[in-house]
Design an enzyme around this catalytic site. Structure first.
Site, PDB file in Angstrom:
ATOM      1  N   LEU A  92       0.867  -1.177   0.000  1.00  0.00           N
ATOM      2  CA  LEU A  92       0.000   0.000   0.000  1.00  0.00           C
ATOM      3  C   LEU A  92       0.898   1.219   0.000  1.00  0.00           C
ATOM      4  CD1 LEU A  92      -2.620  -1.032   2.742  1.00  0.00           C
ATOM      5  CD2 LEU A  92      -2.997  -0.938   0.272  1.00  0.00           C
ATOM      6  N   ASP A  93       0.543   2.236  -0.794  1.00  0.00           N
ATOM      7  CA  ASP A  93       1.375   3.436  -0.807  1.00  0.00           C
ATOM      8  C   ASP A  93       1.293   4.130   0.550  1.00  0.00           C
ATOM      9  OD1 ASP A  93      -0.598   5.751  -0.869  1.00  0.00           O
ATOM     10  OD2 ASP A  93      -1.279   4.626  -2.615  1.00  0.00           O
ATOM     11  N   ILE A  94       2.211   5.018   0.799  1.00  0.00           N
ATOM     12  CA  ILE A  94       2.350   5.620   2.123  1.00  0.00           C
ATOM     13  C   ILE A  94       1.087   6.368   2.554  1.00  0.00           C
ATOM     14  CG2 ILE A  94       3.402   7.748   1.249  1.00  0.00           C
ATOM     15  CD1 ILE A  94       5.231   7.668   3.770  1.00  0.00           C
ATOM     16  N   GLY A  95       0.321   6.899   1.598  1.00  0.00           N
ATOM     17  CA  GLY A  95      -0.874   7.658   1.936  1.00  0.00           C
ATOM     18  C   GLY A  95      -2.128   6.817   2.090  1.00  0.00           C
TER      19      GLY A  95
END
Length: 241
Positions: free
Chosen positions: A105-108
């Site tokens: 999952l991307d950081i955001g």
């Protein structure tokens, strides 16, 4: 685990009560190492592979460890980060085995992240040929018209090709913000965010709630737990293991 009676092992793995497990065995619903077992006196050991109704059950959590983790926003989906940002290791480092990421999952983005010590399971869950569905809840800017759901299922043009949702539902739409649920099996980088932004609805918040049959449920950000035998069996069944 030393050799034990098959029905006892099944009951201990949470399949059902020992009496019901005995009924399953005599009905021919149980396989050991690929062969149907109907004798109640059958014994199994730690290296035997058991399937009930073609779903594998697990008796040794140390050998087959798969963890579900609610990744918080702002955490990097890696074990180390050269920039010193918080990583998954900060939350799951207490599991005394090497765990592979099942996608990222991307950081955001927050939500459900699976990690496993089974390399083949990790490979199959992430490989596009198995088309494992992931479900997200997204909060976006702007009032999304009902007709957009069909377009999202048909496909949105991105710079790396067409991307489409398997399912897309508008849960709520006000003049400023919309809440949507979508499922997708593509594993392309930030594909959910890019699809919504390409449609004209920038993402405010994105949460992954499901991976295949595994649901985040009420798990709070930063928390994790091992999958139980039933959950792990369903995950294995999904990718024919």
């Amino acid at each position: 685990m030393s050799e034990q009676r098959l029905q006892k092992v099944m009951a201990h793995a949470g399949v059902a009560s020992r009496r019901v497990c005995e009924q399953m065995i005599t009905a021919g619903r149980v396989k050991v190492n690929g062969r149907i077992q109907t004798r109640l006196g059958s014994r199994v050991g730690p290296d035997d592979v058991i399937h009930v109704d073609d779903r594998r059950i697990f008796t040794d959590e140390d050998t087959h460890l798969t963890v579900m983790f609610h990744k918080p926003e702002g955490v990097v989906s890696t074990m180390d980060d050269p920039e010193g940002r918080p990583t998954v290791r900060d939350y799951i480092g207490h599991y005394d085995t090497r765990l592979y990421h099942v996608g990222r999952l991307d950081i955001g983005t927050e939500g459900l992240l699976l990690l496993t010590n089974d390399g083949e399971l990790a490979h199959r869950l992430t490989h596009p040929s198995w088309q494992v569905k992931k479900t997200y809840i997204a909060t976006v800017r702007g009032k999304m018209p009902r007709g957009l759901a069909r377009k999202m299922r048909t496909g949105i043009e991105l710079d790396d090709g067409i991307a489409s949702a398997d399912q897309f539902t508008i849960l709520e739409a006000t003049s400023d913000i919309s809440l949507v649920r979508l499922s997708i099996h593509m594993g392309r980088n930030r594909v959910v965010r890019r699809m919504l932004e390409a449609a004209g609805y920038p993402v405010i918040r994105l949460v992954r709630t499901e991976v295949g049959p595994i649901s985040l449920g009420e798990m709070r950000p930063g928390k994790s737990r091992p999958l139980n035998s039933k959950e792990l069996g369903e995950l294995m069944h999904l990718v024919d293991l």
